[in-house]
Design an enzyme around this catalytic site. Sequence first.
Site, PDB file in Angstrom:
ATOM      1  N   TYR A 171       0.846  -1.191   0.000  1.00 17.78           N
ATOM      2  CA  TYR A 171       0.000   0.000   0.000  1.00 17.78           C
ATOM      3  C   TYR A 171       0.883   1.244   0.000  1.00 17.78           C
ATOM      4  CZ  TYR A 171      -3.568  -3.339   1.640  1.00 17.78           C
ATOM      5  OH  TYR A 171      -4.415  -4.413   1.799  1.00 17.78           O
TER       6      TYR A 171
ATOM      7  N   HIS B 192      -0.143 -12.054   1.268  1.00 23.24           N
ATOM      8  CA  HIS B 192      -1.169 -11.245   0.605  1.00 23.24           C
ATOM      9  C   HIS B 192      -1.810 -11.975  -0.567  1.00 23.24           C
ATOM     10  CE1 HIS B 192      -2.139  -6.690  -0.082  1.00 23.24           C
ATOM     11  NE2 HIS B 192      -3.214  -7.434  -0.083  1.00 23.24           N
TER      12      HIS B 192
ATOM     13  N   PRO C 196     -15.991  -5.093   3.423  1.00 24.53           N
ATOM     14  CA  PRO C 196     -17.334  -5.511   3.861  1.00 24.53           C
ATOM     15  C   PRO C 196     -18.429  -4.553   3.411  1.00 24.53           C
ATOM     16  CG  PRO C 196     -16.156  -4.519   5.685  1.00 24.53           C
ATOM     17  CD  PRO C 196     -15.162  -4.641   4.562  1.00 24.53           C
TER      18      PRO C 196
ATOM     19  N   PHE D  63     -19.509   0.796  -2.081  1.00 21.50           N
ATOM     20  CA  PHE D  63     -20.749   0.857  -2.861  1.00 21.50           C
ATOM     21  C   PHE D  63     -21.972   0.695  -1.975  1.00 21.50           C
ATOM     22  CE2 PHE D  63     -23.592   0.548  -6.304  1.00 21.50           C
ATOM     23  CZ  PHE D  63     -22.920   0.752  -7.494  1.00 21.50           C
TER      24      PHE D  63
ATOM     25  N   SER E  46     -22.486   1.666   0.895  1.00 17.16           N
ATOM     26  CA  SER E  46     -22.762   2.822   1.753  1.00 17.16           C
ATOM     27  C   SER E  46     -23.864   3.702   1.176  1.00 17.16           C
ATOM     28  CB  SER E  46     -21.493   3.666   1.932  1.00 17.16           C
ATOM     29  OG  SER E  46     -21.174   4.342   0.723  1.00 17.16           O
TER      30      SER E  46
END
Length: 325
Positions: free
Chosen positions: A55, A123, A203, A208, A210
């Site tokens: 990241y 990962h 999650p 989306f 939200s």
Amino acid sequence: MKTRTLGQNLEISALGLGCMGMSEFYGTADEGEAIATIHRALELGITFLDTADMYGPFTNEKLVGRAIADRRDQVVLATKFGNQRAEDGSFLGVNGSPEYVRQACDASLARLGVEHIDLYYQHRVDLDTPIEETVGARKELVEAGKVRHLGLSEAAPATIRRAHAVHPITALQTEYSLWTRDPEDEILPTVRELGIGFVAYSPLGRGFLSGRIKSIADLDDTDFRRRGPRFQGENFERNLDLVAKVEEIAGEKGVTPSQLALAWVLSRGEDIVPIPGTKRVEYLEENVRAVDVELSGDELRRLEEAFPKGAAAGDRYPDMSMVNR
């Protein structure tokens, strides 16, 4: 904050915090707000922070390290290796070789400014290196005191079993939400049989669920979701119809769509810990309240009917060859 246990003995908050978007992928970054978000999470009882070396690349671990420098004892710290990137951000491939495992761990410890990593994930699975060799190298890290627990991300059931036979795997991290329910077919039964905890990333369906994303224009030009199949054309419109159902049920219950979506993930089992990512205190505080949302049998039934497996239109990633390996 309620707690849950991953594997045999890793106790963490029932809700974690995904830190990826604080540095990359989800539009512009604001380090000050990101650190304030981490500090507020700890104040609210969230103990589980999730990052990865890729990241940024590399900058997210540094940010998390700065944020927890004076409060390390409050944190169960998870990071990941395996998606190898260069300093310029270019992707070099998946690397699970024992030599790279040791190199990556030492680099993460230095960036995070800590003496040990609480949960160290692979990962992505390296198909060119037997999983037994990769886990064997991480077992040595546990024995050396650099790592406390081992995890896997996006691994297939057979891979999970092979890994667990070398050293106990504490947690499997995979995308799981109302619109990504495929782990229920084989992944969840496998980890439950083996006593492995499940960490649900995205999650909220990459935000989306939200209800805040109504058009592609709502996403920053640099936002990686613009390239995601579920955010494209007809898929986007079909998925908006699904979100409308979340908004309807949430409105009747007096909670936000995000809280409803998180409450559903939390309801799937005490061995599941969702790690919604956010880089803003406002959304963090909203998400935390989901832990206290109880769903009735009727509400669960309506959500099940609205979101059966495969309900979402489009694949999770443009290239699905990297997952479930």
